[in-house]
Design an enzyme around this catalytic site. Structure first.
Site, mmCIF file in Angstrom:
data_model
loop_
_atom_site.group_PDB
_atom_site.id
_atom_site.type_symbol
_atom_site.label_atom_id
_atom_site.label_comp_id
_atom_site.label_asym_id
_atom_site.label_seq_id
_atom_site.Cartn_x
_atom_site.Cartn_y
_atom_site.Cartn_z
ATOM 1 N N ASP A 287 0.888 -1.167 0.000
ATOM 2 C CA ASP A 287 0.000 0.000 0.000
ATOM 3 C C ASP A 287 0.921 1.212 0.000
ATOM 4 O OD1 ASP A 287 -1.522 2.217 0.804
ATOM 5 O OD2 ASP A 287 -2.872 0.998 2.025
ATOM 6 N N ASN B 33 2.504 3.483 -10.356
ATOM 7 C CA ASN B 33 1.226 3.587 -11.056
ATOM 8 C C ASN B 33 0.051 3.830 -10.115
ATOM 9 O OD1 ASN B 33 -0.860 2.742 -13.220
ATOM 10 N ND2 ASN B 33 -1.125 1.195 -11.609
ATOM 11 N N SER C 14 2.059 9.916 -14.549
ATOM 12 C CA SER C 14 1.479 11.235 -14.336
ATOM 13 C C SER C 14 0.114 11.229 -15.014
ATOM 14 C CB SER C 14 2.441 12.280 -14.918
ATOM 15 O OG SER C 14 1.870 13.549 -14.908
ATOM 16 N N TYR D 114 -6.571 16.578 -7.839
ATOM 17 C CA TYR D 114 -5.928 15.545 -8.664
ATOM 18 C C TYR D 114 -4.817 16.181 -9.496
ATOM 19 C CZ TYR D 114 -5.347 11.877 -12.175
ATOM 20 O OH TYR D 114 -4.819 10.917 -13.012
ATOM 21 N N LYS E 32 -0.650 15.617 -9.746
ATOM 22 C CA LYS E 32 0.048 15.200 -10.979
ATOM 23 C C LYS E 32 1.029 16.276 -11.448
ATOM 24 C CE LYS E 32 -1.843 11.079 -11.391
ATOM 25 N NZ LYS E 32 -1.063 9.841 -11.223
HETATM 26 N N1 LIG Z 1 -7.642 6.085 -16.441
HETATM 27 C C1 LIG Z 1 -7.285 7.291 -16.819
HETATM 28 O O1 LIG Z 1 -8.009 7.972 -17.590
HETATM 29 C C2 LIG Z 1 -5.988 7.876 -16.354
HETATM 30 C C3 LIG Z 1 -5.507 9.006 -17.027
HETATM 31 C C4 LIG Z 1 -4.304 9.568 -16.595
HETATM 32 C C5 LIG Z 1 -3.604 9.009 -15.545
HETATM 33 N N2 LIG Z 1 -4.104 7.910 -14.916
HETATM 34 C C6 LIG Z 1 -3.315 7.370 -13.796
HETATM 35 O O2 LIG Z 1 -3.061 6.016 -14.027
HETATM 36 C C7 LIG Z 1 -2.798 5.359 -12.769
HETATM 37 C C8 LIG Z 1 -3.563 4.051 -12.736
HETATM 38 O O3 LIG Z 1 -4.946 4.298 -12.766
HETATM 39 P P1 LIG Z 1 -5.962 3.435 -13.646
HETATM 40 O O4 LIG Z 1 -6.515 4.328 -14.670
HETATM 41 O O5 LIG Z 1 -5.341 2.147 -14.047
HETATM 42 O O6 LIG Z 1 -7.132 3.214 -12.579
HETATM 43 P P2 LIG Z 1 -7.557 1.924 -11.699
HETATM 44 O O7 LIG Z 1 -7.988 0.822 -12.595
HETATM 45 O O8 LIG Z 1 -8.511 2.461 -10.717
HETATM 46 O O9 LIG Z 1 -6.208 1.496 -10.983
HETATM 47 C C9 LIG Z 1 -5.689 2.209 -9.897
HETATM 48 C C10 LIG Z 1 -4.839 1.285 -9.079
HETATM 49 O O10 LIG Z 1 -4.248 2.039 -8.001
HETATM 50 C C11 LIG Z 1 -4.370 1.249 -6.849
HETATM 51 N N3 LIG Z 1 -4.286 2.009 -5.605
HETATM 52 C C12 LIG Z 1 -5.082 3.020 -5.160
HETATM 53 N N4 LIG Z 1 -4.662 3.430 -3.949
HETATM 54 C C13 LIG Z 1 -3.581 2.665 -3.627
HETATM 55 C C14 LIG Z 1 -2.710 2.596 -2.536
HETATM 56 N N5 LIG Z 1 -2.849 3.383 -1.459
HETATM 57 N N6 LIG Z 1 -1.676 1.691 -2.552
HETATM 58 C C15 LIG Z 1 -1.514 0.867 -3.598
HETATM 59 N N7 LIG Z 1 -2.333 0.867 -4.671
HETATM 60 C C16 LIG Z 1 -3.339 1.758 -4.669
HETATM 61 C C17 LIG Z 1 -5.716 0.553 -6.981
HETATM 62 O O11 LIG Z 1 -5.715 -0.548 -6.104
HETATM 63 P P3 LIG Z 1 -7.036 -1.222 -5.458
HETATM 64 O O12 LIG Z 1 -7.432 -2.316 -6.415
HETATM 65 O O13 LIG Z 1 -6.575 -1.742 -4.139
HETATM 66 O O14 LIG Z 1 -8.079 -0.149 -5.316
HETATM 67 C C18 LIG Z 1 -5.651 0.159 -8.450
HETATM 68 O O15 LIG Z 1 -4.901 -1.012 -8.625
HETATM 69 C C19 LIG Z 1 -3.191 6.367 -11.697
HETATM 70 O O16 LIG Z 1 -2.019 6.957 -11.175
HETATM 71 C C20 LIG Z 1 -4.012 7.398 -12.445
HETATM 72 O O17 LIG Z 1 -3.950 8.682 -11.859
HETATM 73 C C21 LIG Z 1 -5.273 7.341 -15.292
#
Ligand SMILES: NC(=O)c1ccc[n+]([C@@H]2O[C@H](COP(=O)([O-])OP(=O)(O)OC[C@H]3O[C@@H](n4cnc5c(N)ncnc54)[C@H](OP(=O)(O)O)[C@@H]3O)[C@@H](O)[C@H]2O)c1
Length: 270
Positions: free
Chosen positions: A54, A81, A132, A146, A150
Site C-alpha cells: 500500500d 502507477n 502522471s 488531482y 500530478k
Molecule cells: N484512467 C485514466 O483515464 C488515467 C488518465 C491519466 C492518468 N491515470 C493514472 O493512471 C494510474 C492508474 O490508474 P488506472 O486508470 O489504471 O485506474 P484503476 O484501474 O482504478 O487502478 C488504480 C490502481 O491504483 C491502486 N491504488 C489506489 N490506492 C492505492 C494505494 N494506497 N496503494 C496501492 N495501490 C493503490 C488501486 O488498487 P485497489 O485495487 O486496491 O483499489 C488500483 O490497482 C493512476 O495513477 C491514475 O492517476 C489514469
C-alpha cells in the site's frame, strides 16, 4: 539475464495491463497491490508474483521491496502507477480527502522512489517510471486536487531526472489522457458537500461527460505499450504522452485565452 519490474497498483487498469505485457516480454514481474489475496488470477501467471504494498504505508513498501529482492534478486524498473482521481469543487473536499489524495498520488510515489533509488544507485542502473497524467500538463475544472498531485509528480520527476542520470538511473513520465479503467468506476472519488449545491449542475454534467469519455476511451494496454517502450528504448527522453487527443499541441499553439475558452466550452456545460 531476465529483468525484473516492480509495479504498484497492479490489481487493475494500467498497472494490471503493464504486468501482463512485461510478463509476455519475458520479464519477471513483481505485481504489487493492496489486496493480493483478491487477485489470484495474476499470480497464477508464470513469472508474475503478487506482493502486498500500500503506497500510503511505508512499512509495506519496505517489506514488499525486501521480499521482491529475496524472490528475484534484483529490480531493474519500477512503475509508480498506484493512484486515483478525487474530482469535484475544491471547496467541497474534506481534509481527509485532500490528505488521502496527496498521500496516494504524490507522497506514496515519493516513498517508493526513496526505497528503490539506493538499490538502483548501487547497481548503477535502473528505470523509474512515474505515471502522471494529461492533468499534470493541463488542468480542467473540478480536478484541482488531482491536478495538483500530478503537476507535483511532473516537477518532482523532472528535477530528479537530472540528479540521477549520473548514476545510470533514468526517470520517465507517462502522461495518459482518458483511459478506460476503474479510474472512472470504483476508484473514482467525488468531493461534495450536502449544503453546497451551487456547483451541482455543472459538476453533474462534468462527471457524466468524463465517465462517458472514459468508457469510450482505449483500455490500459495502450499505456502499457508506452511504458514498455519507455523502459526499453534506451533513450534519455523524459515525457511520454498517451492518447492526449491533441490537447498538448493545442495548448502550445493557441493563445492562452482561446485555449481556456475551449476548455470551458468542453468541460463546463451545466
Ligand atoms: N484512467 C485514466 O483515464 C488515467 C488518465 C491519466 C492518468 N491515470 C493514472 O493512471 C494510474 C492508474 O490508474 P488506472 O486508470 O489504471 O485506474 P484503476 O484501474 O482504478 O487502478 C488504480 C490502481 O491504483 C491502486 N491504488 C489506489 N490506492 C492505492 C494505494 N494506497 N496503494 C496501492 N495501490 C493503490 C488501486 O488498487 P485497489 O485495487 O486496491 O483499489 C488500483 O490497482 C493512476 O495513477 C491514475 O492517476 C489514469
Amino acid at each position: 539475464m531476465e529483468k525484473v519490474i516492480l509495479i504498484t497498483g497492479a490489481s487493475s487498469g494500467i498497472g494490471k495491463e503493464t504486468a501482463k505485457l512485461f510478463q509476455a516480454k519475458n520479464w519477471k514481474v513483481a505485481a504489487t497491490m493492496r489486496k493480493p489475496e483478491e487477485h489470484a488470477d495474476l499470480s497464477r501467471i508464470a513469472d508474475v508474483e503478487c506482493f502486498r504494498l500500500d503506497v500510503t504505508d511505508v512499512d509495506s513498501i519496505r517489506s514488499a521491496f525486501a521480499e521482491v529482492l529475496e524472490k528475484f534478486g534484483r529490480v531493474d524498473a519500477v512503475v509508480n502507477n498506484a493512484g486515483y482521481g478525487l474530482l469535484g469543487p475544491f471547496e467541497a473536499a474534506s481534509d481527509e480527502q485532500i490528505e488521502r489524495q496527496f498521500q496516494t498520488n504524490l507522497f506514496g510515489l515519493m516513498n517508493v522512489c526513496r526505497e528503490v533509488i539506493p538499490h538502483f544507485r548501487e547497481q548503477k542502473r535502473g528505470t523509474i517510471v512515474n505515471i502522471s497524467s494529461l492533468s499534470g500538463r493541463s488542468a480542467i475544472p473540478f480536478s484541482s486536487l488531482y491536478s495538483a498531485t500530478k503537476y507535483a509528480v511532473e516537477g518532482f520527476s523532472e528535477s530528479m531526472s537530472y540528479e540521477l542520470e549520473k548514476f545510470g538511473i533514468r526517470v520517465k513520465l507517462i502522461e495518459p489522457g482518458p483511459i478506460n479503467t476503474e479510474f472512472y468506476g470504483r476508484s473514482e472519488e467525488i468531493a461534495r458537500k450536502k449544503d453546497l449545491t451551487v456547483y451541482d449542475e455543472r459538476l453533474d454534467a462534468f462527471l457524466a461527460f468524463m465517465r462517458k469519455g472514459g468508457k469510450a476511451a482505449p483500455d490500459g494496454s495502450i499505456v502499457a505499450e508506452v511504458i514498455y517502450n519507455a523502459v526499453t528504448d534506451g533513450s534519455k527522453r523524459l515525457r511520454y504522452p498517451v492518447n492526449t487527443k491533441g490537447v498538448l499541441f493545442l495548448r502550445s499553439v493557441l493563445p492562452e485565452a482561446v485555449f481556456r475558452g475551449l476548455v470551458k466550452k468542453i468541460f463546463l456545460r451545466g
